[in-house]
Design a protein around this motif. Structure first.
Motif, short mmCIF file in Angstrom:
data_model
loop_
_atom_site.label_atom_id
_atom_site.label_comp_id
_atom_site.label_asym_id
_atom_site.label_seq_id
_atom_site.Cartn_x
_atom_site.Cartn_y
_atom_site.Cartn_z
N LYS A 244 7.24 8.28 -13.58
CA LYS A 244 7.95 7.13 -13.03
C LYS A 244 7.34 6.74 -11.68
O LYS A 244 7.06 5.55 -11.43
CB LYS A 244 9.44 7.44 -12.87
CG LYS A 244 10.25 6.29 -12.31
CD LYS A 244 11.71 6.65 -12.20
CE LYS A 244 12.51 5.51 -11.58
NZ LYS A 244 13.92 5.88 -11.41
N ALA A 245 7.13 7.72 -10.82
CA ALA A 245 6.53 7.44 -9.51
C ALA A 245 5.12 6.88 -9.66
O ALA A 245 4.74 5.92 -8.98
CB ALA A 245 6.52 8.71 -8.65
N HIS A 246 4.35 7.47 -10.55
CA HIS A 246 2.98 7.01 -10.78
C HIS A 246 2.96 5.57 -11.29
O HIS A 246 2.18 4.74 -10.82
CB HIS A 246 2.30 7.96 -11.76
CG HIS A 246 0.88 7.61 -12.04
ND1 HIS A 246 -0.13 7.80 -11.12
CD2 HIS A 246 0.28 7.08 -13.13
CE1 HIS A 246 -1.27 7.41 -11.63
NE2 HIS A 246 -1.05 6.96 -12.86
N ASP A 247 3.84 5.27 -12.25
CA ASP A 247 3.91 3.91 -12.80
C ASP A 247 4.33 2.91 -11.73
O ASP A 247 3.78 1.79 -11.66
CB ASP A 247 4.87 3.86 -13.98
CG ASP A 247 4.32 4.57 -15.21
OD1 ASP A 247 3.12 4.91 -15.23
OD2 ASP A 247 5.12 4.81 -16.15
N TYR B 291 3.14 -1.51 -8.14
CA TYR B 291 3.12 -2.01 -6.76
C TYR B 291 1.72 -2.51 -6.41
O TYR B 291 1.55 -3.61 -5.89
CB TYR B 291 3.57 -0.92 -5.80
CG TYR B 291 3.48 -1.33 -4.35
CD1 TYR B 291 4.42 -2.19 -3.80
CD2 TYR B 291 2.46 -0.87 -3.54
CE1 TYR B 291 4.34 -2.59 -2.48
CE2 TYR B 291 2.37 -1.26 -2.21
CZ TYR B 291 3.32 -2.12 -1.68
OH TYR B 291 3.23 -2.50 -0.38
N SER B 292 0.72 -1.69 -6.71
CA SER B 292 -0.66 -2.08 -6.42
C SER B 292 -1.04 -3.37 -7.13
O SER B 292 -1.69 -4.25 -6.55
CB SER B 292 -1.63 -0.97 -6.83
OG SER B 292 -1.39 0.20 -6.08
N THR B 293 -0.63 -3.49 -8.38
CA THR B 293 -0.92 -4.69 -9.15
C THR B 293 -0.24 -5.91 -8.54
O THR B 293 -0.86 -6.98 -8.41
CB THR B 293 -0.48 -4.51 -10.62
OG1 THR B 293 -1.20 -3.40 -11.17
CG2 THR B 293 -0.76 -5.74 -11.45
N ALA B 294 1.03 -5.76 -8.14
CA ALA B 294 1.75 -6.88 -7.53
C ALA B 294 1.11 -7.30 -6.22
O ALA B 294 0.97 -8.50 -5.94
CB ALA B 294 3.22 -6.50 -7.32
N VAL B 295 0.70 -6.33 -5.41
CA VAL B 295 0.03 -6.65 -4.14
C VAL B 295 -1.28 -7.37 -4.42
O VAL B 295 -1.60 -8.37 -3.79
CB VAL B 295 -0.19 -5.37 -3.30
CG1 VAL B 295 -1.12 -5.65 -2.12
CG2 VAL B 295 1.14 -4.82 -2.80
N ALA C 268 6.33 -7.05 -5.34
CA ALA C 268 5.89 -5.87 -4.58
C ALA C 268 7.05 -5.27 -3.80
O ALA C 268 7.23 -4.05 -3.77
CB ALA C 268 4.74 -6.24 -3.64
N GLU C 269 7.87 -6.12 -3.17
CA GLU C 269 9.02 -5.63 -2.42
C GLU C 269 10.03 -4.94 -3.32
O GLU C 269 10.59 -3.90 -2.96
CB GLU C 269 9.68 -6.78 -1.66
CG GLU C 269 8.88 -7.26 -0.47
CD GLU C 269 9.51 -8.47 0.22
OE1 GLU C 269 10.65 -8.84 -0.12
OE2 GLU C 269 8.84 -9.03 1.10
N CYS C 270 10.26 -5.51 -4.49
CA CYS C 270 11.20 -4.92 -5.46
C CYS C 270 10.72 -3.53 -5.88
O CYS C 270 11.49 -2.58 -5.92
CB CYS C 270 11.34 -5.85 -6.66
SG CYS C 270 12.45 -5.22 -7.93
N ILE C 271 9.46 -3.42 -6.20
CA ILE C 271 8.89 -2.14 -6.64
C ILE C 271 8.90 -1.14 -5.49
O ILE C 271 9.21 0.04 -5.68
CB ILE C 271 7.47 -2.34 -7.21
CG1 ILE C 271 7.53 -3.20 -8.47
CG2 ILE C 271 6.81 -1.00 -7.49
CD1 ILE C 271 6.20 -3.75 -8.92
#
Length: 87
Positions: free
Chosen positions: A43-46, A51-55, A63-66
């Motif tokens: 879960k943390a890894h995903d 997050y990286s993809t959204a950024v 990104a903020e939601c993640i």
């Protein structure tokens, strides 16, 4: 020094002792079991990948939601000395 018999039972007893201590360590470190550990790690890894993809996409809201989700996971250890300070 007492001579230890070199037979299968001696090795088995020693192996079982070591295995039990390793299991104790795992249970102390992962009180909900190995499957729960793997699930939490994934879960943390995903979330990190999402997050990286959204950024990368420039999607600030996503990104903020993640990041909130990842922070909620981290809050379990908020008293840990290495807990990351807010940016």
């Amino acid at each position: 020094m007492t001579s230890t018999p070199m037979d299968l039972q001696t090795g088995l007893r020693l192996y079982q002792f070591v295995r039990d201590r390793i299991d104790d360590r795992r249970d102390e470190q992962h009180p909900h079991g190995h499957d729960a550990y793997v699930e939490a790690w994934r879960k943390a890894h995903d979330l990190d990948k999402e997050y990286s993809t959204a950024v990368y996409r420039g999607d600030q809201a996503e990104a903020e939601c993640i990041l909130r989700k990842l922070t909620n996971m981290a809050n379990e250890w908020r008293d840990h000395p290495d807990y990351p300070s807010p940016a």
